[in-house]
Design a protein around this motif. Sequence first.
Motif, short mmCIF file in Angstrom:
data_model
loop_
_atom_site.label_atom_id
_atom_site.label_comp_id
_atom_site.label_asym_id
_atom_site.label_seq_id
_atom_site.Cartn_x
_atom_site.Cartn_y
_atom_site.Cartn_z
N PHE A 1 -0.58 -35.88 -7.15
CA PHE A 1 -1.35 -34.56 -7.26
C PHE A 1 -0.37 -33.50 -7.37
N GLU A 2 0.64 -33.61 -6.58
CA GLU A 2 1.51 -32.49 -6.35
C GLU A 2 2.32 -32.05 -7.76
N ARG A 3 2.82 -33.18 -8.34
CA ARG A 3 3.46 -33.13 -9.72
C ARG A 3 2.63 -32.71 -10.77
N TYR A 4 1.19 -33.15 -10.75
CA TYR A 4 0.10 -32.68 -11.69
C TYR A 4 -0.08 -31.13 -11.59
N LEU A 5 -0.04 -30.90 -10.33
CA LEU A 5 -0.52 -29.48 -10.16
C LEU A 5 1.01 -28.57 -10.43
N GLY A 6 1.92 -28.95 -10.28
CA GLY A 6 3.29 -28.20 -10.75
C GLY A 6 3.25 -28.28 -12.27
N GLN A 7 2.80 -29.18 -13.01
CA GLN A 7 2.73 -29.17 -14.35
C GLN A 7 1.85 -28.03 -14.98
N LEU A 8 0.65 -28.07 -14.11
CA LEU A 8 -0.39 -27.01 -14.46
C LEU A 8 -0.08 -25.62 -14.18
N GLN B 1 -18.34 -25.95 -15.52
CA GLN B 1 -18.93 -27.21 -15.63
C GLN B 1 -17.96 -28.01 -16.42
N GLU B 2 -17.64 -27.32 -17.70
CA GLU B 2 -16.87 -27.92 -18.66
C GLU B 2 -15.49 -28.17 -18.30
N ASP B 3 -14.82 -27.32 -17.54
CA ASP B 3 -13.65 -27.42 -16.66
C ASP B 3 -13.62 -28.56 -15.55
N LEU B 4 -14.64 -28.69 -14.84
CA LEU B 4 -14.88 -29.51 -13.81
C LEU B 4 -14.86 -31.05 -14.61
N ARG B 5 -15.69 -31.13 -15.77
CA ARG B 5 -15.58 -32.38 -16.45
C ARG B 5 -14.28 -32.71 -16.96
N HIS B 6 -13.43 -31.93 -17.42
CA HIS B 6 -12.12 -32.33 -17.83
C HIS B 6 -11.16 -32.78 -16.63
N LEU B 7 -11.42 -32.13 -15.37
CA LEU B 7 -10.79 -32.40 -14.07
C LEU B 7 -10.98 -33.44 -13.56
N ARG B 8 -12.34 -34.03 -13.60
CA ARG B 8 -12.60 -35.40 -13.12
C ARG B 8 -12.24 -36.41 -13.96
N GLN B 9 -12.19 -36.28 -15.58
CA GLN B 9 -11.61 -37.39 -16.22
C GLN B 9 -9.91 -37.44 -15.87
N ALA B 10 -9.48 -36.21 -15.65
CA ALA B 10 -7.79 -36.33 -15.17
C ALA B 10 -7.54 -36.76 -14.02
N GLY B 11 -8.40 -36.70 -13.18
CA GLY B 11 -8.35 -37.02 -11.68
C GLY B 11 -7.60 -38.61 -11.41
N PRO B 12 -8.09 -39.59 -11.82
CA PRO B 12 -7.56 -40.87 -11.65
C PRO B 12 -6.15 -41.13 -11.72
N ALA B 13 -5.68 -40.59 -12.70
CA ALA B 13 -4.33 -40.83 -13.08
C ALA B 13 -3.46 -39.67 -12.51
N HIS B 14 -4.12 -39.00 -11.63
CA HIS B 14 -3.18 -38.08 -11.02
C HIS B 14 -3.54 -37.89 -9.64
N GLY B 15 -3.95 -38.64 -8.97
CA GLY B 15 -3.99 -38.96 -7.54
C GLY B 15 -5.13 -38.20 -6.75
N ASN C 1 0.64 -22.73 -16.94
CA ASN C 1 -0.19 -21.37 -16.66
C ASN C 1 0.85 -20.25 -16.87
N ALA C 2 2.23 -20.52 -16.31
CA ALA C 2 3.09 -19.35 -16.39
C ALA C 2 3.45 -19.33 -17.90
N ILE D 1 -8.81 -23.71 -10.59
CA ILE D 1 -10.11 -24.24 -9.79
C ILE D 1 -9.48 -25.53 -8.83
N LEU D 2 -8.51 -26.27 -9.30
CA LEU D 2 -7.86 -27.01 -8.48
C LEU D 2 -7.23 -26.35 -7.09
N HIS D 3 -6.48 -25.12 -7.39
CA HIS D 3 -5.96 -24.39 -6.10
C HIS D 3 -7.02 -23.89 -5.03
N MET D 4 -8.36 -23.47 -5.85
CA MET D 4 -9.43 -23.13 -4.91
C MET D 4 -9.86 -24.15 -4.30
N LEU D 5 -9.90 -25.24 -4.90
CA LEU D 5 -10.67 -26.62 -4.14
C LEU D 5 -9.50 -27.04 -3.16
#
Length: 640
Positions: free
Chosen positions: A69-76, A34-48, A80-81, A6-10
Amino acid sequence: MRACDILHMLEEAALPLRQEDIAARLKVSKRSVQEDLRHLRQAGPAHGYSLATRRGQGIVLEINDHGAFERYLGQLDAQNAAENISAGDLLQMLLAASSSDGFMSAQELADRAGTSRGTVFAALDSLEELAGKYGLMLERERSRGLRVSGSSRHMKACLAQFLASEDSSSAHAADAVLGDRERVARLVLDALNGAGLEVNYPEFSLLAGFAAATLLLAKNGRTGKELENQSERKDASKFEELASDLVESLSDAFGIALDGNSGPDMAWALSRAVRMNAALPGDVQALDSDLDAFFRDYDAAHGTSYAADRVLRTMLLAHLSFMVERLARKVSYSSPLTREFEITHPASMNMAIRLCSLMEEHLGGAATPDEVMLVACHLAAHDERVRQQILRSYARIAVVCSTGGGGSYLVRLQFESVFPTADVRTFSYQQQEEVLQFDPNLVFSMVPFQIETQIPVIYIHGMLNQHDLSGIRESVRTGDMNPSAVEATVWDLIVPGCFMRIDGSDIADYRQLLYRMGTELEEQGFAQDGFTELVLERESFSSTKYLHGVCIPHPIETNGKRDAIAVAIADAGLLGEEPGRVRIVFMICLTKKSMPLYQRIAKRLYQLMLRPELVEQACQSASSRELRIRLAGMEGVLNA
């Protein structure tokens, strides 16, 4: 992990994305998104980053700290891999393990794979099953860890399959050890050329991989058991000298000592790859007789000329004879082009399926789809020869123009590009008597032709564009040069009474959908009784679900009463995930005399499935009329 997707799509989206669009692309429910977006909104402030909702438009990604943001995306991405580690990845790592006994602890394997021990343990059953398919065994010992064991021959053959993929872990391991795998391929090619042996490219790739696997396993101290099989030993005996020379060349070139199994193993690999020019089998006369009977029956039913084509008979008889000899040695050719050929040449493929089915007694069993495709290539070559003969039969072409001068000259040049061997002449609308004196095979006219004649007259508008010329050229190639064939488009065959949108409430799977669509074509008088069974028979050979959810089911034997295309559009994500996803289904129903249309339809649908954005546009259609309009608007791309 959907959150990562979802983050990559956005991040990549130029416009806001609606939750419905995200759910459709991920093939999940809106509630899951909707559930995934709720978790992503909660994680947002800590990851830029933050997610903002724009009323009536959708969701946008706002990045406040690009580094965080790039570090967080790299972790995800890493998570995923790790979660998607496959049994194939683990099998390669164990085969290429650089230890003399081949054992590797679960933790070491997890570290190399970039995943957890739990993920490794969860994949062990799949790993054991995959190893078994290659004749190998997964050993588990509490004190030593995991090891894949078996004959050296099977270990090399397994590793060769993985080495064919440039991005596989074994390919990276081989590159690290050998430095230049292309050098291995060159040595193998030199050996084959020096011995005057022919090998198809897919088999050559596997043979080069087998040679690279031989070097990699030897360098890492891996030795397997010697495999003693008298039948295989006899087949390989004629290649022993060549194999010995090749093994010596590989050892000298890379400075790696190769053990005593290397020569016999290489001889075995050569025996499976080399195209054998053996004498035709003793029952070739029976094979020829069965082939002749098949073609005569087919010609009688379809008005074709396969039985009279001596070139086809000679080449196909030789191919089938060598195929019998190869399959007796359990050597089957493969081709990466089978799926594409199956889509673009459905009539030839269907005929080859029938032919190989009838030849099972000679072949000693059912032929693989790849082998059937190679037979179908001979049939397609015959069809091409027939088309060339039809093209040459148009020796004189008359074009009746509304004006003379430069416009007439331009039109003549355009038609000469379609009929390069014909005498193309242009006439004014006042020279219709001269047209008859010219005695053309075909007349194209911009004005009403006033004189009655048996010569086919096809009306065209003034200046022709590339689309017009392409349609005429295509009609010439299919031998369907009549006014309706030139002017109509294949999309006119989509009929209102056989169009449906499905939401899954009453359709359990793809075969049930095919049954329903086929039955409707029969009930509405487009198809003869038994049409649906012929569609399902074709489906049992290989699936007609292709790229990006485009499906093209059709009967294995043409038996339509009237030409039609039935269409079903499924909601996004219905009927399974890729590669078995079903998005839009075009069921083809043609009469025997309309068989040339198969090629025209298949060509366009193949171009459609290569463009997912056009597939989605087509799937937005609410009616057959809207779908015809949408597809007609894409004609410039689909008929390129």
